[in-house]
Design a protein around this motif. Structure first.
Motif: not given
Length: 315
Positions: A248-253, A153-155, A134-136
């Motif tokens: 703006p992008a928030l990336v969370v791993f 927002v990319l999880v 879903g992030g891609q």
């Protein structure tokens, strides 16, 4: 060969023409699943029925689930964020309660679906929130210049980790409908568990739902779709275009992600290396790596992710 088959089953755990080429349909088994929130429907491309839930008021968050998942993946986020946001989570075509059918199941198809969904609901100033595949898909949607998307927002997103042509061919050889369908019950359970650092009991409904699906006639279509999604993620890569994301992008791993990076094909890579490589390409990106969380970081660290999303989106 044993190693290759074991790794294949790990890959299946990842949380894959013409639009409307064949008539879409709903599967009665998926219809019987009990979602926590009331399910609504949107009709796209004249005939494609998309199931979604919508709760709360405020800034719009549109949630996109990953491979082999559905909108239920976001329950722990909707429960909290609906107090301050208008939260919308959908089932992608072929998943959950949305129509199945012989769609292309490409990243471009999914991105067109998301863009059409935004238009149909007349959504404004949308923050796309995508997990894994879903992030891609979210990245592809943004790259189509959808004007109503203002934040991303990319999880644990797919697309940051890249693969050589030879590695892509390896996937094509081992990720086939026949092999997906042959996955034994014990390995299906293990696949789900590998999405988590420590799979909690309240996530095991995902396994029960999959077993119900496996016992239904709809499983054949599901097994046909999954390899198409995997192939699409590989062939419609986004890494080289991340610099084009001008919002703006928030990336969370999760620090303990067991699926990204691929442990067999990239044994020398760490989660942080993959995350920082992708974030470094996005001009306005920020990165958070959360402890005690695997690939399903939105479930295992829901409260922390919710706080990050709130701080990122509420002015």
């Amino acid at each position: 060969m044993l190693i290759r088959w074991t790794v294949f089953f790990i890959l299946i755990g990842l949380s894959s023409f013409l639009f409307g080429q064949d008539l879409s349909s709903k599967d009665p088994v998926m219809e019987s699943w009990k979602y926590v929130y009331p399910v609504k429907e949107a009709t796209l491309f004249d005939s494609l029925q998309i199931a979604y839930v919508e709760e709360g008021q405020g800034p719009v968050l549109l949630f996109i689930h990953g491979l082999g998942s559905n909108l239920q993946a976001w329950y722990k986020n909707l429960d909290s964020l609906q107090l301050t946001h208008r939260c919308i989570a959908l089932d992608l075509p072929g998943y959950g309660k949305s129509d199945d059918g012989k769609h292309p199941y490409s990243m471009d198809f999914f991105a067109e679906t998301i863009a059409a969904f935004i238009t149909q609901l007349e959504l404004k100033e949308v923050t796309l929130v995508g997990h894994s595949m879903g992030g891609q898909i979210a990245i592809h949607t943004v790259l189509k210049n959808t004007e109503e998307i203002t934040r991303l927002v990319l999880v644990a997103p797919a697309g940051f980790e890249t693969f050589t042509p030879e590695q892509q061919q390896w996937f094509a050889t081992f990720v086939t409908p026949t092999v997906v369908k042959a996955t034994p019950d014990a390995q299906i359970i293990r696949n789900f568990e590998m999405n988590f650092f420590d799979m909690p009991e309240d996530a095991r409904f995902m396994i029960a739902d999959r077993m119900v699906l496996k016992a239904s006639p709809a499983y054949d279509a599901y097994c046909e779709m999954i390899p198409q999604c995997v192939n699409a993620m590989l062939t419609e890569s986004v890494f080289d275009r991340l610099s084009e994301i001008q919002l703006p992008a928030l990336v969370v791993f999760g620090e303990n992600d067991g699926l990204i990076p691929n442990k067999f094909l990239h044994p020398g890579l760490s989660v942080r290396e993959v995350a920082e490589a992708g974030v470094g390409e996005i001009p306005q990106a920020q990165l958070a790596i959360l402890p005690s969380a695997g690939h399903f970081v939105q479930w295992e660290q829901a409260a922390e992710l919710n706080n990050l999303i709130s701080a990122f989106t509420v002015k």
